[in-house]
Design a protein around this motif. Structure first.
Motif: not given
Length: 255
Positions: A224-236
């Motif tokens: 998605p646009p304007h991604l919070d990379v750390d939050a995305m990684r933590a979610a996975a």
């Protein structure tokens, strides 16, 4: 060794940091383009993939963000006088859309000036819909669960025996798990961090799919646009214990 090069990693609505998601698999002598967004010739050149290496294109489905670069790629290859065959693979619906797009650009007028060796190959929308063998790769496909008929793709390197799989656009579905079973790298869409929406997958569920498939590594794309990379990684990482990589344009994965 073979490489996957991410030419784009963004979702259909992306931002200035990411092109729409598509990738190229590069071997020693040949390359396979999976989907075709953006400015493909420029992206391939920047990625160090000579046009003469490109022998196969697999289109996973015909949503605009996955095929809109194909017409200009064909134009550019025609302009430089390509003579070697170019193989294009897709579902019946996808190839029908491609033919209509090229008709809108009066493709037949180009061919009247100079032939172009484009060969269409129809893939069935069923489990193990295609087995494609090239000099360096073995490819299989399977249907995903998306808003229109869509393929996931599994590619094995004949040299190394290592395997990658690409989910394309999909909700959580067993076919993707089966396609990605025991792969070295699973490239999976993650259009949201934790929420789910029709036709797509969150990072949490992408991690869960990687775990079910026993994938060794997970690369998240279609972001998605304007991604919070750390939050995305933590979610996975909540649902997958292996390495999680947040895809970036022009990132490379060796297999």
């Amino acid at each position: 060794m073979a490489q996957v090069i991410l030419l784009g990693t963004g979702a259909a609505f992306s931002d200035a940091t990411r092109e729409h998601t598509y990738l190229v698999v590069k071997g020693e002598r040949e390359a396979i383009l999976v989907d075709c967004a953006g400015g493909p010739v420029q992206r391939l050149e920047r990625a160090g993939v000579p046009l003469e290496m490109l022998q196969h294109i697999i289109l996973t489905h015909h949503h605009p963000d996955h095929i809109y670069g194909l017409s200009v790629l064909l134009l550019d290859l025609w302009i430089v006088g390509r003579a070697q065959p170019l193989h294009l693979y897709g579902l019946p619906e996808t190839l029908r859309a491609v033919r209509k797009i090229m008709a809108a650009f009066e493709w037949q007028r180009w061919l009247a000036v100079r032939p172009f060796p484009l060969q269409f190959h129809t893939i069935s929308n069923r489990v193990h819909g295609a087995t494609i063998r090239t000099a360096e790769f073995s490819i299989t496909t399977a249907p995903t669960k998306h808003l229109l008929p869509t393929l996931g793709v599994r590619i094995a390197s004949n040299a190394s025996g290592k395997v990658i799989a690409y989910s394309s656009d999909t909700e959580v579905c067993p076919a993707v798990v089966d396609l990605a079973r025991d792969v070295d790298v699973l490239l999976h869409e993650a259009s949201e961090i934790s929420k789910t929406r029709t036709g797509h997958t969150s990072a949490v569920d992408a991690g869960r799919q990687a775990t079910r498939a026993r994938a060794k590594k997970l690369v998240l794309v279609h972001l998605p646009p304007h991604l919070d990379v750390d939050a995305m990684r933590a979610a996975a990482q909540k649902t997958f214990q292996g390495r999680v990589i947040i895809g970036k344009d022009f990132a490379r994965v060796t297999f």
